[in-house]
Design a protein around this motif. Structure first.
Motif, PDB file in Angstrom:
ATOM      1  N   GLU A   1      12.146   3.486   3.690  1.00 19.86           N
ATOM      2  CA  GLU A   1      13.183   4.600   3.001  1.00 19.86           C
ATOM      3  C   GLU A   1      13.942   3.847   1.969  1.00 19.86           C
ATOM      4  OE1 GLU A   1      16.009   8.828   3.002  1.00 19.86           O
ATOM      5  OE2 GLU A   1      14.360   8.286   4.156  1.00 19.86           O
ATOM      6  N   GLN A   2      14.553   2.536   2.541  1.00 18.57           N
ATOM      7  CA  GLN A   2      15.702   1.457   1.567  1.00 18.57           C
ATOM      8  C   GLN A   2      14.759   0.464   0.222  1.00 18.57           C
ATOM      9  OE1 GLN A   2      18.938   2.158   1.222  1.00 18.57           O
ATOM     10  NE2 GLN A   2      18.535   3.420   3.060  1.00 18.57           N
ATOM     11  N   LEU A   3      13.926   0.227   1.402  1.00 17.84           N
ATOM     12  CA  LEU A   3      12.646  -0.667   0.125  1.00 17.84           C
ATOM     13  C   LEU A   3      11.377   0.191  -0.840  1.00 17.84           C
ATOM     14  CD1 LEU A   3      11.126  -2.906   3.597  1.00 17.84           C
ATOM     15  CD2 LEU A   3      13.194  -3.805   1.356  1.00 17.84           C
ATOM     16  N   ILE A   4      11.507   0.868  -0.441  1.00 12.35           N
ATOM     17  CA  ILE A   4      10.835   1.958  -1.132  1.00 12.35           C
ATOM     18  C   ILE A   4      11.112   3.299  -1.928  1.00 12.35           C
ATOM     19  CG2 ILE A   4       8.047   2.845  -1.291  1.00 12.35           C
ATOM     20  CD1 ILE A   4       6.859   0.649   0.896  1.00 12.35           C
ATOM     21  N   GLY A   5      11.896   3.914  -1.284  1.00  9.22           N
ATOM     22  CA  GLY A   5      12.483   5.464  -1.472  1.00  9.22           C
ATOM     23  C   GLY A   5      11.038   5.931  -0.732  1.00  9.22           C
ATOM     24  N   LYS A   6      11.211   7.994  -1.967  1.00 19.96           N
ATOM     25  CA  LYS A   6      10.377   8.887  -0.849  1.00 19.96           C
ATOM     26  C   LYS A   6       9.303   9.188  -2.269  1.00 19.96           C
ATOM     27  CE  LYS A   6      12.985  10.517   3.091  1.00 19.96           C
ATOM     28  NZ  LYS A   6      13.148  11.456   3.123  1.00 19.96           N
ATOM     29  N   PRO A   7       8.142   9.822  -1.833  1.00 18.39           N
ATOM     30  CA  PRO A   7       7.536  10.518  -3.806  1.00 18.39           C
ATOM     31  C   PRO A   7       8.193  11.576  -3.891  1.00 18.39           C
ATOM     32  CG  PRO A   7       5.733   9.464  -1.748  1.00 18.39           C
ATOM     33  CD  PRO A   7       7.279   9.601  -1.415  1.00 18.39           C
TER      34      PRO A   7
ATOM     35  N   ARG B   1       0.517  -1.065  -0.502  1.00 20.92           N
ATOM     36  CA  ARG B   1       0.156   0.291   0.022  1.00 20.92           C
ATOM     37  C   ARG B   1       0.302   0.950  -0.039  1.00 20.92           C
ATOM     38  NH1 ARG B   1      -3.886   3.168  -1.986  1.00 20.92           N
ATOM     39  NH2 ARG B   1      -4.774   4.106  -0.268  1.00 20.92           N
ATOM     40  N   MET B   2       1.799   1.365   0.481  1.00 23.42           N
ATOM     41  CA  MET B   2       2.796   2.720   0.613  1.00 23.42           C
ATOM     42  C   MET B   2       2.940   2.952  -0.759  1.00 23.42           C
ATOM     43  SD  MET B   2       5.007   2.066   3.682  1.00 23.42           S
ATOM     44  CE  MET B   2       4.684   1.824   6.058  1.00 23.42           C
ATOM     45  N   SER B   3       3.719   1.490  -1.313  1.00 22.20           N
ATOM     46  CA  SER B   3       4.160   1.091  -2.419  1.00 22.20           C
ATOM     47  C   SER B   3       3.210   2.394  -3.516  1.00 22.20           C
ATOM     48  CB  SER B   3       4.316   0.022  -3.089  1.00 22.20           C
ATOM     49  OG  SER B   3       4.659  -0.153  -4.376  1.00 22.20           O
ATOM     50  N   GLU B   4       2.016   1.792  -3.902  1.00 22.57           N
ATOM     51  CA  GLU B   4       0.866   2.543  -4.220  1.00 22.57           C
ATOM     52  C   GLU B   4       1.237   3.797  -3.984  1.00 22.57           C
ATOM     53  OE1 GLU B   4      -2.733   0.399  -3.440  1.00 22.57           O
ATOM     54  OE2 GLU B   4      -1.092  -2.136  -4.010  1.00 22.57           O
ATOM     55  N   LEU B   5       0.967   4.187  -3.161  1.00 23.09           N
ATOM     56  CA  LEU B   5       1.044   6.050  -2.598  1.00 23.09           C
ATOM     57  C   LEU B   5       2.344   6.489  -2.899  1.00 23.09           C
ATOM     58  CD1 LEU B   5      -0.739   5.203   0.764  1.00 23.09           C
ATOM     59  CD2 LEU B   5      -1.908   6.512  -1.301  1.00 23.09           C
ATOM     60  N   ALA B   6       2.997   6.267  -2.617  1.00 22.55           N
ATOM     61  CA  ALA B   6       4.731   6.128  -3.324  1.00 22.55           C
ATOM     62  C   ALA B   6       4.039   6.697  -4.884  1.00 22.55           C
ATOM     63  CB  ALA B   6       5.559   5.793  -2.079  1.00 22.55           C
ATOM     64  N   GLY B   7       4.008   5.671  -5.222  1.00 23.36           N
ATOM     65  CA  GLY B   7       4.320   5.355  -7.064  1.00 23.36           C
ATOM     66  C   GLY B   7       5.123   5.155  -7.237  1.00 23.36           C
ATOM     67  N   LEU B   8       5.758   3.804  -6.228  1.00 22.76           N
ATOM     68  CA  LEU B   8       7.437   3.098  -6.720  1.00 22.76           C
ATOM     69  C   LEU B   8       6.908   1.896  -6.137  1.00 22.76           C
ATOM     70  CD1 LEU B   8       9.167   6.079  -4.421  1.00 22.76           C
ATOM     71  CD2 LEU B   8       9.266   5.929  -6.966  1.00 22.76           C
ATOM     72  N   PRO B   9       8.411   0.889  -6.643  1.00 26.60           N
ATOM     73  CA  PRO B   9       7.549   0.110  -6.293  1.00 26.60           C
ATOM     74  C   PRO B   9       8.613  -0.385  -5.661  1.00 26.60           C
ATOM     75  CG  PRO B   9       9.629  -0.048  -7.554  1.00 26.60           C
ATOM     76  CD  PRO B   9       8.788   0.974  -7.923  1.00 26.60           C
ATOM     77  N   VAL B  10       8.095  -1.640  -4.658  1.00 21.58           N
ATOM     78  CA  VAL B  10       8.760  -2.538  -2.860  1.00 21.58           C
ATOM     79  C   VAL B  10      10.423  -3.094  -4.095  1.00 21.58           C
ATOM     80  CG1 VAL B  10       8.486  -3.876  -1.229  1.00 21.58           C
ATOM     81  CG2 VAL B  10       6.657  -3.110  -2.183  1.00 21.58           C
TER      82      VAL B  10
ATOM     83  N   TYR C   1       9.913  -9.085   5.122  1.00 24.46           N
ATOM     84  CA  TYR C   1       9.138  -9.055   6.555  1.00 24.46           C
ATOM     85  C   TYR C   1      10.788  -9.347   7.419  1.00 24.46           C
ATOM     86  CZ  TYR C   1       7.608 -12.700   9.636  1.00 24.46           C
ATOM     87  OH  TYR C   1       7.272 -13.028  11.636  1.00 24.46           O
ATOM     88  N   ALA C   2      11.601 -10.376   6.766  1.00 20.19           N
ATOM     89  CA  ALA C   2      13.175 -10.181   8.168  1.00 20.19           C
ATOM     90  C   ALA C   2      13.488  -9.361   8.687  1.00 20.19           C
ATOM     91  CB  ALA C   2      13.736 -11.539   7.275  1.00 20.19           C
ATOM     92  N   MET C   3      13.705  -8.206   7.696  1.00 19.95           N
ATOM     93  CA  MET C   3      13.991  -7.220   8.309  1.00 19.95           C
ATOM     94  C   MET C   3      13.189  -6.418   9.532  1.00 19.95           C
ATOM     95  SD  MET C   3      15.859  -5.075   4.709  1.00 19.95           S
ATOM     96  CE  MET C   3      14.201  -5.278   3.367  1.00 19.95           C
TER      97      MET C   3
ATOM     98  N   VAL D   1      13.740   4.073  18.550  1.00 25.29           N
ATOM     99  CA  VAL D   1      14.399   3.840  18.129  1.00 25.29           C
ATOM    100  C   VAL D   1      14.105   3.388  17.235  1.00 25.29           C
ATOM    101  CG1 VAL D   1      16.731   2.626  17.727  1.00 25.29           C
ATOM    102  CG2 VAL D   1      17.029   4.292  19.764  1.00 25.29           C
ATOM    103  N   MET D   2      13.056   2.395  17.220  1.00 25.93           N
ATOM    104  CA  MET D   2      12.563   1.264  16.328  1.00 25.93           C
ATOM    105  C   MET D   2      12.165   2.069  15.442  1.00 25.93           C
ATOM    106  SD  MET D   2       9.653  -1.616  17.370  1.00 25.93           S
ATOM    107  CE  MET D   2       8.279   0.232  16.992  1.00 25.93           C
ATOM    108  N   GLN D   3      11.425   2.802  15.398  1.00 27.07           N
ATOM    109  CA  GLN D   3      10.739   3.477  15.046  1.00 27.07           C
ATOM    110  C   GLN D   3      10.969   4.787  13.866  1.00 27.07           C
ATOM    111  OE1 GLN D   3       8.106   5.771  17.538  1.00 27.07           O
ATOM    112  NE2 GLN D   3       6.344   4.574  17.493  1.00 27.07           N
ATOM    113  N   GLY D   4      11.946   4.967  14.476  1.00 20.58           N
ATOM    114  CA  GLY D   4      13.734   5.734  13.432  1.00 20.58           C
ATOM    115  C   GLY D   4      14.545   4.644  12.217  1.00 20.58           C
ATOM    116  N   HIS D   5      14.357   3.176  13.213  1.00 17.67           N
ATOM    117  CA  HIS D   5      14.752   2.047  11.881  1.00 17.67           C
ATOM    118  C   HIS D   5      13.574   2.268  10.670  1.00 17.67           C
ATOM    119  CE1 HIS D   5      18.423   1.076  15.140  1.00 17.67           C
ATOM    120  NE2 HIS D   5      18.596   1.887  14.358  1.00 17.67           N
TER     121      HIS D   5
END
Length: 221
Positions: A195-201, A144-153, A161-163, A185-189
């Protein structure tokens, strides 16, 4: 006139007992919990538990299945209601933080059971099924994040999931040890992972030019 289907009273009773056992299981963990211990910490007798469950393993699996069935819908509201990438990311990290604060013993029980499945063959199939449902839960949020960003996972479901699971488990360990910074700290990670998996719109990555500068450029032309 059709007769209403009979409810499975036996299954309902098992579900009730499984729910009642969750708190004791979460407090004591797999190795230290017995049917007798659960009976002592609930309103049900040892004999009743023996009637509905063949052994401790049967009861534990019933309890954990029920709890995780609720967990996998935890992010549905924020996923369905978010209309922008930033809104979904913010909502996701907020819910992640809240579940650690409010349900840490239950999450600890899950990781305990998952570790035990390395030694107990009888646990393995259920643990694998629950793990798969959790992976699908994370994947629903990310897609869903990917759809909203217009970028692939940029990674497959298992790696994604492992990450996230690794970040969550590390947070849980630190939180249970009393680290007040574990959740932020978790929320920041998690934000960094997204950002690493999808990027930013594009609109979030490149700020718009200031209107005054545009106006000055037009006047100069």
């Amino acid at each position: 006139m059709e007769r209403a289907p009979r409810r499975d009273k036996y299954a309902e009773r098992r579900a009730e007992l499984g729910e009642a056992a969750l708190q004791t299981l979460a407090e004591l963990g797999y190795a230290r919990t017995s049917l007798r211990e659960i009976a002592q910490n609930s309103a049900f007798s040892h004999g009743v538990l023996h009637y509905y469950f063949t052994d401790k393993l049967d009861l534990i699996l019933c309890s954990v299945r029920q709890y995780k069935a609720r967990c996998v819908t935890r992010y549905d509201d924020v996923t369905n209601s978010s209309t922008t990438f930033a809104q979904l990311v913010d909502g996701f990290v907020d819910v992640l933080g809240e579940t650690v604060r409010s349900e840490a013993p239950m999450h600890r029980l899950w990781y305990d059971i998952r570790s035990q499945s390395l030694f107990e063959d009888a646990l393995r199939a259920d643990v694998e099924a629950i793990d798969k449902s959790l992976a699908n839960m994370v994947w629903r949020v990310l897609t869903r994040m990917s759809e909203l960003a217009g970028l692939p996972v940029r990674a497959p479901i298992d790696l994604t999931y492992a990450m996230f699971d690794g970040v969550f488990q590390q947070c849980l360990l630190r939180h249970m040890a009393g680290d007040a910074k574990a959740i932020p700290v978790m929320q920041g990670h998690v934000r960094l992972l997204v950002e690493q998996l999808i990027g930013k719109p594009a609109e979030a990555a490149a700020p718009a030019k200031a209107p005054r500068k545009r106006k000055l450029a037009e006047q100069a032309a």
